[in-house]
Design an enzyme around this catalytic site. Sequence first.
Site, mmCIF file in Angstrom:
data_model
loop_
_atom_site.group_PDB
_atom_site.id
_atom_site.type_symbol
_atom_site.label_atom_id
_atom_site.label_comp_id
_atom_site.label_asym_id
_atom_site.label_seq_id
_atom_site.Cartn_x
_atom_site.Cartn_y
_atom_site.Cartn_z
ATOM 1 N N GLU A 129 0.847 -1.189 0.000
ATOM 2 C CA GLU A 129 0.000 0.000 0.000
ATOM 3 C C GLU A 129 0.886 1.244 0.000
ATOM 4 O O GLU A 129 1.833 1.304 0.782
ATOM 5 C CB GLU A 129 -0.911 0.038 1.232
ATOM 6 N N ALA A 270 2.050 -0.062 10.685
ATOM 7 C CA ALA A 270 1.721 -1.443 10.387
ATOM 8 C C ALA A 270 0.882 -1.491 9.118
ATOM 9 O O ALA A 270 0.486 -0.447 8.598
ATOM 10 C CB ALA A 270 0.930 -2.063 11.532
ATOM 11 N N MET A 271 0.621 -2.710 8.639
ATOM 12 C CA MET A 271 -0.108 -2.866 7.383
ATOM 13 C C MET A 271 -1.041 -4.061 7.458
ATOM 14 O O MET A 271 -0.647 -5.154 7.865
ATOM 15 C CB MET A 271 0.932 -3.039 6.256
ATOM 16 N N ASN A 273 -2.426 -6.247 5.476
ATOM 17 C CA ASN A 273 -2.515 -7.286 4.437
ATOM 18 C C ASN A 273 -3.401 -8.449 4.881
ATOM 19 O O ASN A 273 -3.308 -8.895 6.012
ATOM 20 C CB ASN A 273 -1.119 -7.836 4.144
ATOM 21 N N HIS A 305 -6.396 -1.725 15.311
ATOM 22 C CA HIS A 305 -6.659 -1.006 14.056
ATOM 23 C C HIS A 305 -6.454 -1.933 12.848
ATOM 24 O O HIS A 305 -7.328 -2.028 11.977
ATOM 25 C CB HIS A 305 -5.734 0.219 13.987
ATOM 26 N N GLU A 306 -5.313 -2.595 12.810
ATOM 27 C CA GLU A 306 -5.031 -3.444 11.637
ATOM 28 C C GLU A 306 -6.020 -4.610 11.583
ATOM 29 O O GLU A 306 -6.489 -4.984 10.510
ATOM 30 C CB GLU A 306 -3.595 -3.967 11.665
ATOM 31 N N HIS A 309 -9.327 -3.581 10.175
ATOM 32 C CA HIS A 309 -9.312 -3.395 8.720
ATOM 33 C C HIS A 309 -9.803 -4.646 7.984
ATOM 34 O O HIS A 309 -10.185 -4.558 6.821
ATOM 35 C CB HIS A 309 -7.897 -3.091 8.232
ATOM 36 N N GLU A 328 -9.767 4.315 6.278
ATOM 37 C CA GLU A 328 -8.923 4.791 7.376
ATOM 38 C C GLU A 328 -9.703 5.561 8.448
ATOM 39 O O GLU A 328 -9.545 5.310 9.633
ATOM 40 C CB GLU A 328 -7.755 5.623 6.834
HETATM 41 N N1 B3K Z 1 -3.014 1.088 5.645
HETATM 42 C C1 B3K Z 1 -1.709 1.232 6.231
HETATM 43 C C2 B3K Z 1 -0.999 2.476 5.844
HETATM 44 C C3 B3K Z 1 -0.340 2.395 4.532
HETATM 45 C C4 B3K Z 1 0.446 3.635 4.258
HETATM 46 C C5 B3K Z 1 0.985 3.640 2.891
HETATM 47 N N2 B3K Z 1 1.840 4.779 2.651
HETATM 48 C C6 B3K Z 1 -1.758 1.160 7.719
HETATM 49 C C7 B3K Z 1 -3.034 1.538 8.347
HETATM 50 O O1 B3K Z 1 -3.518 2.637 8.244
HETATM 51 O O2 B3K Z 1 -3.618 0.708 8.963
HETATM 52 ZN ZN ZN Z 2 -5.478 2.003 8.751
#
Ligand code: B3K
Ligand code: ZN
Length: 882
Positions: A129, A270-271, A273, A305-306, A309, A328
């Site tokens: 991302e 964090a991310m 995925n 948070h992650e 998502h 977000e």
């Molecule tokens: N979605 C990612 C953030 C990605 C940032 C890319 N430059 C983390 C988050 O907001 O949960």
């Molecule tokens: Zn996020």
Amino acid sequence: MLRTDQGQPIRIEDYRPTDFSVQDVGLTFRLFDGATDVEAIVLMERREGVAADAPLDLVGDELSLESVTIDGEPLAPDRYDASPDRLVIRGLPASGTFRLGLTTRLRPEANTKLMGLYRSNGIWCTQCEAEGFRRITYFYDRPDVLATYRVRIEADKATVPVLLSNGNPAEHGLLEGGRHFAVWHDPFPKPSYLFALVAGDLDRLDDHFTTMSGRKVDLAIYTEKGRAHESLYAMDALKRSMVWDERRFGCEYDLDIFNIVAISDFNMGAMENKGLNVFNHKYVLLDPDTASDADYAGVETVIAHEYFHNWTGNRITCRDWFQLCLKEGLTVYRDQEFTADERSAPVKRIASVRGLKAHQFPEDQGPLQHPVRPSRYREISNFYTSTIYDKGAELVRMIDTILGRERFRTGMDLYLDRHDGDAATIEDFIRCFEEANDADLSQFALWYHQAGTPTLTVEEDFDQAAGRLTLKLAQSLKPGAAGTGTKPMHIPVRFGLVGSNGQDMEARPAAGAEVDGDVIHLRDAEETVIFEGLAERPYLSILRDFSAPVDLKFQQRDADRLALARLDTNAFNRWRALSDLAGEALERAARTARDGDEAAFDPALADALVATATDEALEPALRAQALALPSESDIARLLGDNVDPDAIHRGRRDVVRRIGLRGAERFRSLRHDLAGSGPFSPDASNAGRRALSNVLLDYVAAAEGTPATAAASYAGAGNMTDRLAALSVLAHRFPDAPDTEAALDDFYKRFEDNALVVDKWFQLQATAPHAGALDRVRQLARHPKFNLANPNRARSLIGAFAAGNQVGFNRTDGAGYAWVAEMIQSLDQLNPQIAARIATAFRSWRCFEPQRRETARASLVQLSEKEGLSVDLRDIVDRSLS
Ligand code: B3K
Ligand code: ZN
């Protein structure tokens, strides 16, 4: 020649679906030291209505193409054009599916941008991302192209035992030459930005979770060798998040497995995925000796948070990046609610509002202003902003306030049901709340499109004889850098009328604006509300819980604020009453310090703070929030223009010292009472006690004017929170004291092998506001542990100095700006995203007094004249100067 990415503006009105649909993606990664080959087999089909001769136009980024096949047959060179950032193929079937095969060769070790596939401490990992997948293979790297993925990873078995990707494990086995493979299958169609791969020699903490429908999910957190035990709290936070999301929103986890990996070189927190969250190790690893209470809270929030998502972001993703707040803002709202439920709702709300005012308000009031749903961008990485995240969350919270908790949930249920599997838009989201509740949110929707912080002006008038209170409310929005509209919006204003007995008074809204329970729905530019039947003049508690992200202008009498600070049943507004009084005192102190005078000091504020500090009825964390005065940058924002950071600093120090002198005895005895015994526990209640004790330490040290008490606290500290707080008082208040040097050395020696603690050591010194701050950071930049290539380390020195040291960064002679600009330029060669992020510290340059304004501008202009800046950095510099 194919075009190369020069950061051309992307506009929402140009959105159109792709010419070809993508149904399935097969990826094979052959990992070797030095080079990795990626083979992609993509199942595609020309969409109906697309011209039969329209080419397939895919995007890349610094790619090197090794081969192209269609349905297994090599493609003649005259059928395609390839450059590092684009692949165009002609003559593809007019109808029916075909398989596009691509082989690319990557050099993960040389990837310092940390986007796409890279190596961190030997571990292969990805960050896709927003636009990192195009650094792996040519693709429709955009969020509305959803496909299932099957991923095969091959590597040396002995040195790379762990092979991970999204979804569920499908196969694994041995290969020749001591190599092995694993195949992962993700059955949920996803956009490319949610793809992830991790491979390396990692340790693992295992657990499991049974979902509300009784399915067992295997949970694992992977860390570098020997650190799995540091992820116990993160695992606990994950399980609590899973339970909470089921109870609060009915969201159940969907795969058989949920993996988290902690990585030390990571561009962000964090991310999310799918099924394989990759984290900056700062938001996973905790150890009672090395982690502070803030670290525990940070891990809990980011883990939640992650995880959240998975529904708001992954199951329902965004149609395009203009919709970023759809995932977000909503997910921040959800993690805030989680923390409120797990810890304390008012304390969390205060912390969120403080964060919003510190980060989002200056963004909304300066050259980087943009609406929550933007309609233009040059570099999407620069739009992961406080406006998208924090103001985005405020907008979701306002929907909750406008509709009420139950109707909000009804709307969420419809959204989660109707759009599951979709790439959706903000309009889709709002429509669900409207349709589920027969509500009209069209005026409210302006909040997504109009940038800037509206001003809400409140005036009150009480007619004693008639028992009538008249409130005049007015809203206004100045046109700002984004050039968006300024129409009146729907502002929910939560309120209470507090009687002298501390109870909310019952009053009849007799006329004027719509009042629904405790919410006034302000829709026009100006409205009046009349309340009747009041036996006494109430204390007006307005904008309770900060029910809308506005700049509140209300000349409330000091006596009323002092009463509300004691009496208000709304804890948030009790805090705000004190915070407003303190803000005004600090503004006055800054003005008089600028003129070389000493501010007149009203002891009433100090007495109110002492009373709050010692009020046993209030939870300690709330008392700590009340005692933590507005920061130097908060005061700069309140002053608005002609800002002199040295005067702010002197004035604030003086106010803290005087409050300290007035409260010293009570503060000391309270610290004594709060002193913990027994083993360290990171729970919210113990953390609150430490927070209160440590904010009091600063007052006591300020009153004493010597480092003795802080030095003793440092020496006696039994945990990282207390140790860091004492060290911070020493370094920030007594930078030249021998005690301070000794404590800084001791701290370094104790923790030099722990990167996350060394970051704290850099950060604490970088943010110390004193005349020698710049010399100190220059010296630290030459320290053997300083490493520009590691984002956490770069942020802890350069980022912390630029954004967190008002006095040092904004030196009158411009040397602070010049040093930061120079460091940013070097960093830009390695990692443009981090360079651009740190450069946003310049955004408020126009608010300073003329000399600083000029030196800051000069540094920005110099930066903008450099050759070879990244698109990321150029975008920030250009907009900052515009
Ligand atoms: N979605 C990612 C953030 C990605 C940032 C890319 N430059 C983390 C988050 O907001 O949960
Ligand atoms: Zn996020």
